[in-house]
Design a protein around this motif. Sequence first.
Motif, short mmCIF file in Angstrom:
data_model
loop_
_atom_site.label_atom_id
_atom_site.label_comp_id
_atom_site.label_asym_id
_atom_site.label_seq_id
_atom_site.Cartn_x
_atom_site.Cartn_y
_atom_site.Cartn_z
N ILE A 177 0.84 -1.21 0.00
CA ILE A 177 0.00 0.00 0.00
C ILE A 177 0.87 1.25 0.00
O ILE A 177 0.57 2.23 -0.70
CB ILE A 177 -0.94 -0.01 1.23
CG1 ILE A 177 -1.99 -1.12 1.07
CG2 ILE A 177 -1.63 1.34 1.39
CD1 ILE A 177 -2.87 -1.31 2.29
N GLN B 145 -0.11 3.43 -3.09
CA GLN B 145 -0.95 4.58 -2.76
C GLN B 145 -0.15 5.83 -2.44
O GLN B 145 -0.55 6.94 -2.81
CB GLN B 145 -1.86 4.23 -1.58
CG GLN B 145 -2.87 5.31 -1.19
CD GLN B 145 -3.86 4.80 -0.17
OE1 GLN B 145 -4.16 3.61 -0.11
NE2 GLN B 145 -4.40 5.70 0.65
N PRO C 51 -4.93 3.48 5.37
CA PRO C 51 -5.18 3.76 3.96
C PRO C 51 -6.51 4.46 3.66
O PRO C 51 -6.67 5.01 2.57
CB PRO C 51 -5.15 2.37 3.32
CG PRO C 51 -5.47 1.43 4.42
CD PRO C 51 -4.95 2.04 5.67
N GLY D 167 -4.94 9.55 -1.49
CA GLY D 167 -6.07 8.64 -1.66
C GLY D 167 -6.99 8.56 -0.47
O GLY D 167 -7.59 7.52 -0.21
#
Length: 732
Positions: A60, A64, A427, A472
């Motif tokens: 991630i 991201q 996230p 994000g």
Amino acid sequence: MQLRWLAALGRAVAHHRRAVLAATIVLVLGLGVAAAGALSTFSLARFELSGSESLRAKQILTRQFDTGSADVVLLVTTKHGTVDDAAVAARGRTLTRRLAAHPGIAAAWSYWTRARTPTLRGTDGAHALVLARMTGDVNQRRSVTLPAIERDLVGADDVVEVGLGGGEQVFRQAADQARRDFLRAELIILPLLFLLLLAVQRRVLAALLPMAVGVIATLGTLAALRGLTAFTEISTFAANLALVLGLGLGVDYGLLMVNRFRIELAADPDGAVGRTVRTAGRTVLFSGVTVAASLSMLLLFPFPFLRSFGYAGIAVLAFSVLAALVVLPALLAVAGPRVLRRRVPNDRQPGTGLWRRFAERVWHRPIAYGGVVLVVLLAIAAPTLGLRFGDPDDRVLPAGTSSRSVSDQIRARFPTEETDVVQVVAPHTTAGIGTYAGWLSEVPGVYRVETITGSYDSGRRTGAGGHGFVAGGGTYLAVFVAEQRLLRDPDAVIGAIRAVPAPGPVLVGGYPAELTDFRAGLTERMPLVLGLGLLATAVILFAMTRSILLPLKASLLNALSLAVMFGVLVWVFQQGRLSGALGFTATGTLDTTIPILMFCVVYGLSMDYEVFLLDRIIEEYRRSRDTRQAVVTGIGATGPLVTAAALLLAASFAVYASSGVVYLKMLGIGAAVAIVLDATAIRGILMPALMRLAGRANWWSPRRRRPRTPDPAPTTGQHQHLSSSAEPTTAG
């Protein structure tokens, strides 16, 4: 299990010996070509657990946030003044830009480009760090990117001196050292084994024949491992294991076959090859399957590093057994009487020397002899109680290695290592991150936490917010842990960080978390590996002996061998008792992977010598139906062979005691000590002592009480001997 087809195989090989040897020459040439370039295709696989929390966090961060842990470290040391001086700062910014522009570098930052972050500045003011994150796979990083950085950026001028470090550079130099150790070991082991074999066999030809088996096994294994690199990563260290196991086990099997051929040749030259393959070949086959079963347990671990050794072990055993049962019998058929010793007319009567006399003494006083040996071995094994596992780091390399020197200075002059930052990924949310960061900063051992809302220390916000932490709809936090805390108990730190209540789903990653998950994966698989390993070897030994007690006794003795090995590892490497003499730095812990590797290797090799001795004892028991005579004669006949084989194999392992990599030192010393003590004290004393105490229970089976045998029934004289040689009822 008689394996009658082995005799037919021996006769067929002897009959077609020229065709077999011609095919062997072609095979060896092909294997040699494939093995020649094998070392360049191997790599030092990383410590990652597929599907783990830390690996998902890493993915991630890359996908991201376009960031991740630093894996390139440039240590900048000033010639004069401090890292805050204008000339040094200008040089630092230029160095950062040049590093960022290098092919294979995703991002670079430094003390001078990241708001003079305190963790990137040495406490003495004379050192600072430039960090970078690489792209590409492990081979590209270590064979292309790092050498280019070292060539272009490392060195000194009139303002600063630049050194290259980081985990990838450490592993790269460890892999390079392992390759050099492999080539050096080749130059030492081959002539050493030949000289030892010549001393044992007393004929040049008889010494060369076992060497041929070992060379074929080694070449075949390296070629097989090279082929496997098309499908999976193979560790550089697998080549080192392939060399020592290939030559060692190949020579062991060759020695067993040659010695049995001498006996059979003296009895009946025409059928000597067939009978050798039927008897000694059976031992080789059972031994090979047993050792391969032990080493194949490494394939159950989800790590390329350990699986590499499993592949190497299986390949070694496959080629060793093939060479011993097919190639060597053809060579023996050609050599004939030329393998017999000169001036030693005792090939016809094995089992009449020192080992037999000593076995007789142990048989009559099993508790006295066995008790003393057991006490000594338990004393050697006692340090195992203090076994502690830790993380691998740069100290696997010798002092003075460039990456080791960089890490030594960082440990001494920086409050924490930036490469050891723990990254907590949220996230999907940024809400409540400030409060969460404050809680994280209160975890014992945490030095500082940085996130979008600021820097936190001991629960308080102490600085402005970081940069580039949001993407994000999510964010991540950088948790800096004091180096001494990570060294002392990294798993506890990661566990405490993961236990802090979070404002939403989070993943804890970074190098310390990756190692914690790696160890957890090892621990989780260990019961399965141990259980299947014990079951597999017990089934194989039961098929060989048709006894319930003998496989259990073998497992018990193997456990003692392993305890002795771990005791030596803890005393020498964890406690550092011989660190000065052997030239390494003790860290107070042992890396998890190497003891597990050695567990499988030594367990298999211990079972190897068990099979050597036990198969001959069973052969004698089938003839006499007398346990005492079987044990004494079997050990008398096979004891010298096992001792010689153990010394040859131990010598092969011991060559790595002079390696520059601690992993190989551990493998060399631990295995060598365990092999010698197993083949002498454990198999030569404890094994007959236990068999004496067990008596006829040695041969008990739920289906039949005695091993099935096609051999002729004992003669009347033998029956009379059995009845008149009742086993003594007193012991000790």
